[in-house]
Design an enzyme around this catalytic site. Structure first.
Site, mmCIF file in Angstrom:
data_model
loop_
_atom_site.group_PDB
_atom_site.id
_atom_site.type_symbol
_atom_site.label_atom_id
_atom_site.label_comp_id
_atom_site.label_asym_id
_atom_site.label_seq_id
_atom_site.Cartn_x
_atom_site.Cartn_y
_atom_site.Cartn_z
ATOM 1 N N GLU A 116 14.391 3.087 -5.221
ATOM 2 C CA GLU A 116 14.967 4.427 -5.031
ATOM 3 C C GLU A 116 15.744 4.973 -6.239
ATOM 4 O O GLU A 116 16.902 5.361 -6.122
ATOM 5 C CB GLU A 116 15.856 4.427 -3.769
ATOM 6 C CG GLU A 116 15.092 3.984 -2.521
ATOM 7 C CD GLU A 116 15.977 3.770 -1.294
ATOM 8 O OE1 GLU A 116 17.188 4.016 -1.355
ATOM 9 O OE2 GLU A 116 15.445 3.342 -0.261
ATOM 10 N N GLU A 171 7.427 0.120 4.050
ATOM 11 C CA GLU A 171 8.456 0.182 5.100
ATOM 12 C C GLU A 171 8.037 1.183 6.170
ATOM 13 O O GLU A 171 8.765 2.113 6.504
ATOM 14 C CB GLU A 171 9.814 0.599 4.503
ATOM 15 C CG GLU A 171 10.263 -0.262 3.343
ATOM 16 C CD GLU A 171 11.646 0.111 2.794
ATOM 17 O OE1 GLU A 171 12.358 0.908 3.425
ATOM 18 O OE2 GLU A 171 12.004 -0.405 1.722
HETATM 19 O O1 9MR Z 1 16.705 -1.276 7.753
HETATM 20 C C1 9MR Z 1 17.797 -1.478 6.881
HETATM 21 C C2 9MR Z 1 19.107 -1.354 7.636
HETATM 22 O O2 9MR Z 1 19.224 -2.410 8.586
HETATM 23 C C3 9MR Z 1 20.272 -1.402 6.649
HETATM 24 O O3 9MR Z 1 21.475 -1.134 7.342
HETATM 25 C C4 9MR Z 1 20.074 -0.373 5.542
HETATM 26 C C5 9MR Z 1 21.134 -0.490 4.475
HETATM 27 O O4 9MR Z 1 21.003 -1.685 3.749
HETATM 28 O O5 9MR Z 1 18.817 -0.565 4.921
HETATM 29 C C6 9MR Z 1 17.715 -0.438 5.777
HETATM 30 O O6 9MR Z 1 16.532 -0.637 5.039
HETATM 31 C C7 9MR Z 1 16.310 0.283 3.970
HETATM 32 C C8 9MR Z 1 15.549 -0.423 2.884
HETATM 33 O O7 9MR Z 1 16.240 -1.574 2.490
HETATM 34 C C9 9MR Z 1 15.314 0.491 1.697
HETATM 35 N N1 9MR Z 1 14.653 1.703 2.095
HETATM 36 C C10 9MR Z 1 15.259 2.402 3.215
HETATM 37 C C11 9MR Z 1 15.429 1.458 4.398
HETATM 38 C C12 9MR Z 1 15.963 2.198 5.594
HETATM 39 O O8 9MR Z 1 17.240 2.683 5.315
#
Ligand code: 9MR
Length: 378
Positions: free
Chosen positions: A165, A270
């Site tokens: 990102e 994802e």
């Molecule tokens: O699904 C993840 C959630 O449990 C966490 O709280 C959050 C923050 O670390 O991240 C979510 O996963 C993210 C991923 O690592 C990167 N792309 C966006 C995803 C959804 O927010």
């Protein structure tokens, strides 16, 4: 009741019974294999493993994952915050469990994620006086982080989300502390270093809203620039946090083609489908965003309606048709979780809603969308 109507009803009942039998036989056939086996010739089918499932050694969940998926990503266990809450404190337990689980089951394991602006303790970016670290000092911390993580799992993790990102939806560079201190050098250095540490590893740039034209242009420009400089980026991850209406499939397809044209492999990293009313026009995944809960934006607390379930299945089918069409470019399609109850989308961007974005329900039973994805491969 006249005779022809009775005949019609009888034949409908027979068809119903046949369909049930067929379904039962089919259900048995898939019980022995899983989604991954049906897509074996197309791409890997992955999922994210939650930290809760790892911490609890949730054998029901882990068993299901081993049967249905052949690639895994740690949803949170390898992020900077959880794995290294302070600079000299590494918490390996969950990440080790995750890698052991994948290795035992001969799965393809994805490391997520080495360099991200989110979930990073302030002590990484700022000194004791709260002053931002300069470029040299910040790159040193980043290098130490990448090296420690990658060396620990070298030979067992074949693919890494190296940078996550870094580009905004309009194609501009994200003004993260990494960027502010180093420009784009942090990205180039992260990939170069990752390649030095494990020359066999597949190195990816991963981002959300990758179907948006602005983001697409920014990512393509980055790939071009880095290719010229010899920075080793091997793959691009389209996160795939999508809604029911957006992105438009044509935009998604255009992005898959555009990234592949730059000579990188494409990964859907994802995937989940948000079925709830959108509160901000477009979905995305900037984890910092939150909106106030209101009952009218949480319509399915007692379950999805039949129409919504059908629409969700249709959306999954439409997405997978695109993935299958471009299977020559796509290495992997990873769902962001297994069952609806554990999805981050129950709390994002509005905390406390009941969402249905994945392929298994709250009892871990396959949903209609799951069977439709199997149907696609029959
Ligand atoms: O699904 C993840 C959630 O449990 C966490 O709280 C959050 C923050 O670390 O991240 C979510 O996963 C993210 C991923 O690592 C990167 N792309 C966006 C995803 C959804 O927010």
């Amino acid at each position: 009741m006249n005779i022809s109507r009775r005949k019609l009803l009888a034949s409908t009942a027979l068809l119903g019974t046949l369909a049930q039998l067929k379904h039962a036989a089919f259900a048995k056939a898939v019980a022995d294999t899983g989604l991954k086996d049906h897509y074996q010739k197309d791409f890997l089918i992955g999922t994210a493993v939650s930290s809760a499932s790892l911490a609890e050694n949730d054998s029901k969940m882990l068993g299901l994952i081993a049967r249905e998926f052949n690639s895994i990503t740690a949803e949170n266990a390898m992020k900077w915050g959880p794995i290294r809450p302070t600079l000299d404190n590494w918490q390996w337990e969950l990440a080790d469990k995750f890698v052991d689980f994948g290795t035992r089951n001969k799965m393809h394991i994805v490391g997520h994620t080495l360099v991200w602006h989110s979930q990073v303790p302030d002590s990484v970016f700022f000194d004791e006086k709260g002053k931002p670290l300069n470029k040299k000092a910040l790159l040193k911390v980043m290098e130490e982080h990448v090296t420690t993580l990658m060396e620990r799992y070298k030979g067992r993790i074949p693919a890494w989300d190296v940078v996550n990102e870094a580009i905004e939806d309009d194609g501009q560079w994200r003004q993260s502390p990494w960027y502010k201190a180093t420009g784009t050098d942090y990205i180039a250095r992260a990939f170069q270093l990752a390649h030095e540490i494990d020359p066999k590893a597949h190195l990816m740039y991963n981002d959300y809203n990758m179907a948006m034209p602005g983001k697409r242009a920014g990512v393509v420009a980055m790939l071009k620039e880095f290719k010229k400089k010899g920075v080793p980026i091997h793959g691009v991850g389209l996160q795939g946090h999508v809604g029911m209406e957006h992105p438009e499939l044509a935009e998604l397809e255009a992005s898959i083609v555009a990234y592949a044209e730059q000579g990188v492999r494409v990964h859907i990293t994802e995937l989940d489908v948000d079925v709830l009313p959108s509160v901000w026009g477009i979905t995305g995944a900037d984890v910092a965003t939150r909106f106030q809960y209101r009952p009218e934006i949480d319509p399915y607390i007692n379950g999805l309606t039949a129409e919504a379930e059908e629409a969700l299945s249709e959306r999954y089918v439409a997405l997978f048709k695109i993935f299958l069409k471009h299977r020559d470019k796509i290495d992997r399609v990873t769902l962001w979780g297994v069952s609806d109850n554990l999805s981050w989308l129950n709390d994002f961007p509005v905390p406390g809603r009941t969402n249905y974005p994945l392929l298994f329900d709250r009892e871990l039973k396959p949903k209609a969308a799951y069977f439709r994805l199997l149907d696609l491969k029959r």
